[in-house]
Write a protein that holds these residues in place. Structure first.
Motif, mmCIF file in Angstrom:
data_model
loop_
_atom_site.group_PDB
_atom_site.id
_atom_site.type_symbol
_atom_site.label_atom_id
_atom_site.label_comp_id
_atom_site.label_asym_id
_atom_site.label_seq_id
_atom_site.Cartn_x
_atom_site.Cartn_y
_atom_site.Cartn_z
ATOM 1 N N ALA A 256 0.856 -1.184 0.000
ATOM 2 C CA ALA A 256 0.000 0.000 0.000
ATOM 3 C C ALA A 256 0.891 1.232 0.000
ATOM 4 O O ALA A 256 2.074 1.152 0.310
ATOM 5 N N GLY A 257 0.306 2.364 -0.343
ATOM 6 C CA GLY A 257 1.065 3.609 -0.333
ATOM 7 C C GLY A 257 1.566 3.983 -1.721
ATOM 8 O O GLY A 257 1.480 3.193 -2.654
ATOM 9 N N THR A 258 2.054 5.223 -1.831
ATOM 10 C CA THR A 258 2.518 5.695 -3.134
ATOM 11 C C THR A 258 4.003 6.029 -3.078
ATOM 12 O O THR A 258 4.515 6.459 -2.053
ATOM 13 N N VAL A 259 4.671 5.810 -4.197
ATOM 14 C CA VAL A 259 6.069 6.195 -4.358
ATOM 15 C C VAL A 259 6.143 7.113 -5.566
ATOM 16 O O VAL A 259 5.725 6.736 -6.665
ATOM 17 N N LYS A 260 6.618 8.324 -5.350
ATOM 18 C CA LYS A 260 6.728 9.285 -6.448
ATOM 19 C C LYS A 260 8.211 9.585 -6.651
ATOM 20 O O LYS A 260 8.898 9.997 -5.719
ATOM 21 N N VAL A 261 8.704 9.326 -7.869
ATOM 22 C CA VAL A 261 10.120 9.549 -8.149
ATOM 23 C C VAL A 261 10.240 10.496 -9.338
ATOM 24 O O VAL A 261 9.614 10.263 -10.384
ATOM 25 N N LEU A 262 10.993 11.563 -9.189
ATOM 26 C CA LEU A 262 11.225 12.552 -10.252
ATOM 27 C C LEU A 262 9.906 13.007 -10.875
ATOM 28 O O LEU A 262 9.794 13.163 -12.094
ATOM 29 N N GLY A 263 8.879 13.163 -10.022
ATOM 30 C CA GLY A 263 7.601 13.685 -10.499
ATOM 31 C C GLY A 263 6.653 12.645 -11.068
ATOM 32 O O GLY A 263 5.561 12.984 -11.509
ATOM 33 N N HIS A 264 7.058 11.389 -11.083
ATOM 34 C CA HIS A 264 6.176 10.346 -11.604
ATOM 35 C C HIS A 264 5.766 9.403 -10.478
ATOM 36 O O HIS A 264 6.606 8.956 -9.715
ATOM 37 N N THR A 265 4.464 9.086 -10.400
ATOM 38 C CA THR A 265 4.021 8.063 -9.450
ATOM 39 C C THR A 265 4.266 6.701 -10.096
ATOM 40 O O THR A 265 3.754 6.421 -11.175
ATOM 41 N N LEU A 266 5.069 5.871 -9.417
ATOM 42 C CA LEU A 266 5.536 4.634 -10.054
ATOM 43 C C LEU A 266 4.403 3.720 -10.495
ATOM 44 O O LEU A 266 4.443 3.126 -11.556
ATOM 45 N N SER A 267 3.333 3.633 -9.652
ATOM 46 C CA SER A 267 2.278 2.661 -9.960
ATOM 47 C C SER A 267 1.433 3.099 -11.151
ATOM 48 O O SER A 267 0.704 2.300 -11.716
ATOM 49 N N GLU A 268 1.537 4.373 -11.563
ATOM 50 C CA GLU A 268 0.663 4.847 -12.654
ATOM 51 C C GLU A 268 1.403 4.951 -13.985
ATOM 52 O O GLU A 268 0.861 5.488 -14.953
ATOM 53 N N LEU A 269 2.640 4.470 -14.036
ATOM 54 C CA LEU A 269 3.432 4.672 -15.253
ATOM 55 C C LEU A 269 3.066 3.659 -16.337
ATOM 56 O O LEU A 269 2.817 2.496 -16.061
ATOM 57 N N THR A 270 3.040 4.100 -17.575
ATOM 58 C CA THR A 270 2.939 3.171 -18.697
ATOM 59 C C THR A 270 4.340 2.603 -18.933
ATOM 60 O O THR A 270 5.328 3.202 -18.500
ATOM 61 N N PRO A 271 4.450 1.446 -19.614
ATOM 62 C CA PRO A 271 5.786 0.877 -19.845
ATOM 63 C C PRO A 271 6.752 1.865 -20.511
ATOM 64 O O PRO A 271 7.933 1.904 -20.191
ATOM 65 N N GLY A 272 6.250 2.679 -21.444
ATOM 66 C CA GLY A 272 7.110 3.656 -22.130
ATOM 67 C C GLY A 272 7.646 4.704 -21.180
ATOM 68 O O GLY A 272 8.842 5.015 -21.176
ATOM 69 N N GLU A 273 6.762 5.239 -20.326
ATOM 70 C CA GLU A 273 7.191 6.244 -19.340
ATOM 71 C C GLU A 273 8.175 5.632 -18.356
ATOM 72 O O GLU A 273 9.139 6.264 -17.946
ATOM 73 N N ARG A 274 7.884 4.396 -18.006
ATOM 74 C CA ARG A 274 8.738 3.658 -17.074
ATOM 75 C C ARG A 274 10.169 3.566 -17.635
ATOM 76 O O ARG A 274 11.145 3.755 -16.941
ATOM 77 N N ARG A 275 10.254 3.273 -18.953
ATOM 78 C CA ARG A 275 11.571 3.134 -19.566
ATOM 79 C C ARG A 275 12.295 4.469 -19.590
ATOM 80 O O ARG A 275 13.466 4.571 -19.286
ATOM 81 N N ARG A 276 11.548 5.543 -19.935
ATOM 82 C CA ARG A 276 12.184 6.863 -19.975
ATOM 83 C C ARG A 276 12.663 7.278 -18.588
ATOM 84 O O ARG A 276 13.704 7.900 -18.449
ATOM 85 N N LEU A 277 11.867 6.909 -17.565
ATOM 86 C CA LEU A 277 12.274 7.233 -16.198
ATOM 87 C C LEU A 277 13.555 6.479 -15.835
ATOM 88 O O LEU A 277 14.442 7.016 -15.169
ATOM 89 N N SER A 278 13.659 5.247 -16.319
ATOM 90 C CA SER A 278 14.827 4.440 -15.950
ATOM 91 C C SER A 278 16.113 5.010 -16.549
ATOM 92 O O SER A 278 17.198 4.689 -16.087
ATOM 93 N N TYR A 279 16.009 5.851 -17.592
ATOM 94 C CA TYR A 279 17.219 6.508 -18.109
ATOM 95 C C TYR A 279 17.736 7.560 -17.147
ATOM 96 O O TYR A 279 18.846 8.044 -17.301
#
Lengths: 279, 376
Positions: free
Chosen positions: A74-97
């Motif tokens: 439970a709970g939310t994790v927000k990294v660099l302005g993105h909430t991890l649980s709401e990311l699409t795979p594409g956004e997830r990949r861009r965040l990982s850069y």
């Protein structure tokens, strides 16, 4: 109240900054065993935040949840302005850069040479020309103090300290804004460990990234930490600068910082006569 | 203005005005990762550098060392004389200047006669493997002798666990494959036999070929792929995690605790699996013969003992035992040779399976020659 102390450091200076990492109400449970309950944590840009806690308090698990390797109950994790649980795979990949992680055992790809390990994140972008890849990799290797002779070696031929350096070079490959270090000095002898601390400090000064680090090593902590987050009682009991953390009254802080080892490492920082007054 | 020109029209991070090159926009790796972006910017920078421009970096919103490296290279790896910085940008270039990467040493040219060396190396490696296998077999005989002298100290629990893993758990797959091969063989033979009106010989044909040849080889190939690979991978991972070293430090020999139990277990389970596979293949053949030729199951079973002589049965069992020992030895050998890295683990497991299947078929051919010369 917890939030207030966490933010105080920056609000007092009158600077309002967007946090790099915001963890709110995080809960982790393995079966019946609850590791984190309603845990809050905030990390600000440019700081080196050190996570400490007794074994089994879920420091590494928390780090894995922030980077998205594990999913909290439970709970939310927000990294660099993105909430991890709401990311699409594409956004997830861009965040990982935009982040890099140094794993405890290095996690170098044993099938690839040192050069190819560091080049991998760049090559995976598929658009960076090979000559630029070569220059960036050699620059990263120089940053962590490795020479071109080491570039062709295999991870299995490297010593423990070298593995950590190569792993750091790989984590820095894409010039991340956020760097995660899991026990960066574990398994290194004191000399290598000091060298590594100096390396991280000088790179942090040069490149200005944010660091979230898990460590047991008090010397590393004192040398690097901007702030310290103490994990106990299933949450972050205090997240503040070392002198403020020392004032906080909690059994774990007593044993960790004010035990014999702790006092020796603290040196002048240690509270006078073991009272928790101003150091 | 003579120099007023837009250098890069698409991304437009440059503006060249009155001899000043304004560099702006996003110079982080994410912006540079767009296809062709690096080449476009390099070309524009090269043109500006050739024109001997002064530089204004104020327009850059984001700059990391990868973007800075492109600009730095366009400058010829030194700071230009006239440049205006934004806040903090000089630090990025300082970081670059401080960590000038060395030139990569050129890879040595491949020798033109490298294939001769590779071939010789292959032969030597094969000989070395053969020698190591022979030594392992000798050690195994000694270990078995020691175990027989003092049976109380034998690794019985480990043997029993291996018997269960390599035997009981393999029953399903060997039954399925054996049954299907029996059906296929029976159908194919029935077509040919029908042409000659020799339907009744189906029992002899199936009996001898399955019990003597197909059953043992089929079971051995399945066990090599299933248990042989598992043994190699398991021992290999023990190397990676230093468990093998830990055993040696405690004075536990690999031969006694790792190799012996596996070899004994496979020597026990393989003949049983051969029996089981052959029975299943015969069952499949019988059902198919009934459907295709109308040979009744009762008659099939009655004439089976005459078709399969006891010699053939024992030959099948002997093959089972030796194939089992061979597979276990090869699997252990390649497991112990694995280096502590992932690539070696994969390669070792593949080599182990390929070698043991080849070895089984080779040994089968040797048996065929021996038995035909002695006339059984």
């Amino acid at each position: 109240m917890n939030n207030a102390t966490q933010n105080r450091l920056f609000t007092e200076e009158g600077v309002t900054v967007e946090p790099v990492i915001t963890v709110r109400g995080l809960r982790t449970a393995f079966g019946d065993h609850v590791v984190h309950d309603n845990l809050d944590l905030t990390v600000f840009p440019g700081e080196i935040l050190v996570l400490v806690g007794g074994s089994g308090t879920g420091k590494t698990v928390l780090l894995r949840q922030i980077i998205g390797l594990d999913v909290p109950a439970a709970g939310t994790v927000k990294v660099l302005g993105h909430t991890l649980s709401e990311l699409t795979p594409g956004e997830r990949r861009r965040l990982s850069y935009r982040w890099g992680m140094l794993f405890q055992a290095g996690a170098l790809f044993s099938a690839l040479s040192v050069f190819d390990n560091v080049a991998l994140p760049l090559r995976e972008l598929r658009t960076v020309p090979e000559d630029l890849v070569r220059d960036v990799v050699m620059c990263r290797l120089a940053m962590v103090g490795l020479s071109s002779r080491d570039a062709d070696k295999r991870p299995s031929d490297l010593s423990g300290g070298m593995v950590k350096r190569v792993a750091l070079a790989r984590a820095l490959s894409l010039d991340p804004e956020l760097l995660f270090l899991d026990e960066p000095t574990a398994g290194l002898d004191p000399l290598r460990s000091d060298e590594f601390v100096d390396l991280v400090r000088s790179l942090h000064r040069q490149l200005g990234f944010t660091v979230v680090m898990v460590t047991h090593d008090l010397d590393t902590l004192l040398a690097l930490a901007t702030r310290v987050a103490v994990l106990a009682e299933k949450r972050v009991i205090i997240c503040d600068t070392v002198p403020e953390v020392l004032k906080f009254d909690h059994p774990f802080i007593h044993t960790f910082f004010l035990g014999e080892r702790g006092l020796r490492a603290l040196g002048d920082l240690a509270p006078k006569g073991m009272q928790h007054g101003k150091p | 203005m003579p120099h007023s020109a837009l250098l890069a029209t698409a991304a437009a991070p440059f503006r060249h005005e009155g001899g000043v090159c304004h560099v702006g926009g996003d110079w982080s790796v994410l912006a540079l990762a767009e296809p062709g972006e690096v080449d476009r910017r390099r070309a524009a920078l090269a043109r500006a550098a050739q024109a001997g421009a002064r530089w204004d970096m104020h327009g850059i919103d984001r700059l990391d060392t990868i973007g800075a490296l492109i600009i730095w290279q366009a400058w010829g790896e030194k700071l230009p004389e006239r440049v205006r910085w934004g806040a903090g940008q000089q630090d990025v270039f300082n970081a670059l200047a401080m960590n000038k990467g060395e030139a990569l040493t050129a890879a040595p040219r491949p020798e033109s006669w490298a294939w001769v060396r590779a071939m010789g190396g292959g032969i030597l490696r094969a000989a070395e493997n053969g020698k190591a296998l022979l030594i392992m077999l000798g050690q195994l005989v000694l270990d078995v002798g020691a175990m027989l002298r003092r049976p109380r100290l034998g690794p019985w629990r480990e043997i029993s666990a291996q018997v269960y893993r390599t035997g009981a758990q393999a029953l399903g797959i060997t039954a399925l494959v054996g049954f299907l091969i029996g059906v296929v063989l029976s159908y194919l033979s029935a077509q040919q036999l029908q042409m000659f009106g020799a339907d009744r010989f189906i029992v002899r044909l199936l009996g001898v070929s399955i019990v003597r040849e197909l059953g043992p080889v089929l079971a051995a190939i399945l066990v090599a792929g299933r248990s042989g690979s598992a043994i190699t991978a398991q021992i290999g991972v023990m190397r990676v995690t230093q468990e093998l070293d830990a055993m040696l430090v405690m004075g536990i020999s690999h031969g006694q605790r790792l190799i012996l139990p596996r070899v004994v277990a496979l020597a026990v389970t393989m003949p049983l699996l051969v029996l089981w596979t052959s029975a299943m293949a015969l069952l499949g053949g019988m059902l198919a013969a009934q459907a295709q030729l109308g040979v009744s199951a009762q008659w099939f079973l009655q004439s089976l003992p005459d078709a399969i002589t006891l010699t053939n049965y024992w030959i099948g069992m002997l093959k089972g035992v030796t194939f089992g020992i061979l597979i276990a030895l090869i699997a252990c050998h390649f497991g112990l040779r694995i280096q502590p890295n992932t690539e070696s683990l994969g390669r070792g497991t593949t080599t182990s399976v390929v070698t043991s299947i080849t070895g089984v078929i080779l040994l089968d051919a040797v048996y065929a020659v021996i038995f035909s010369t002695v006339g059984i």
